[in-house]
Design an enzyme around this catalytic site. Sequence first.
Site, mmCIF file in Angstrom:
data_model
loop_
_atom_site.group_PDB
_atom_site.id
_atom_site.type_symbol
_atom_site.label_atom_id
_atom_site.label_comp_id
_atom_site.label_asym_id
_atom_site.label_seq_id
_atom_site.Cartn_x
_atom_site.Cartn_y
_atom_site.Cartn_z
ATOM 1 N N CYS A 1 0.945 -1.157 -0.131
ATOM 2 C CA CYS A 1 0.072 0.118 0.081
ATOM 3 C C CYS A 1 0.840 1.274 -0.014
ATOM 4 O O CYS A 1 1.405 1.709 -0.992
ATOM 5 C CB CYS A 1 -0.909 0.015 1.195
ATOM 6 N N HIS B 1 -3.253 -5.276 1.458
ATOM 7 C CA HIS B 1 -2.610 -5.463 2.720
ATOM 8 C C HIS B 1 -2.858 -7.142 3.050
ATOM 9 O O HIS B 1 -3.666 -7.631 3.743
ATOM 10 C CB HIS B 1 -3.361 -4.804 3.894
ATOM 11 N N GLU C 1 -1.057 -8.650 4.874
ATOM 12 C CA GLU C 1 -0.707 -8.910 6.457
ATOM 13 C C GLU C 1 -2.065 -8.884 7.312
ATOM 14 O O GLU C 1 -1.949 -9.474 8.394
ATOM 15 C CB GLU C 1 0.095 -7.884 6.936
#
Length: 226
Positions: free
Chosen positions: A87, A199, A201
């Site tokens: 990002c 994202h 994660e």
Amino acid sequence: MEKLTIGVLSLQGNFQSHINHFLQLQNPSLKVIEVRNKTNLRECDGIVIPGGESTTLRKCMSYDNDSLYNALKNYIHVKKKPVWGTCAGCILLSEKVEKNKDDNIENEYGNDFSLGGLDIEITRNYYGSQNDSFICSLDIKSQDPIFKKNIRAPCIRAPFIKKISSDKVVTIATFSHESFGKNIIGAVEQDNCMGTIFHPELMPYTCFHDYFLEKVKKHIKDSREA
């Protein structure tokens, strides 16, 4: 067993989730550290620049006469060590960041806002505000078996990869959006650099972290054989 170290830039943003995902790989040779200065950076065989806010991250790099910013540029362009930006991190790895109407980055940084490394042109906050965030289904273009099918990915104030400027840039994944069209570029890599506008994660899978770890291993192996 020889250790390798992956750093996660820990100035701003959700860096802890990246650290947790690498630890989930349960690789006994892997050490994961927080990177806050150029001394930490020297320990790293690869580094992740997390999401957050790109102008805030850039300001944090400006401390001490741009010492961390310059160290990261050297890490990417001279040492050519693996770097992954998610990002906001992907924005900072872009060679060209398209100016938004409310941006002051050109006046503040000139041509030194981004770190570069990915020959792409990117637009910040393209899809709207935090309220316009969405989860997309990725179409994986990579043939690497690390990547699973039917991967979903959260896009939070995500940037838009407007243009790929070199045939060295390889598309890892695309996605579709009902308002913005099909085959939107979601993840790319070029040599030692990798960028995702979303994202990973924040999701339970670890395939992107595993892929980056393999990229770091390959770089270490190739460097020894050179």
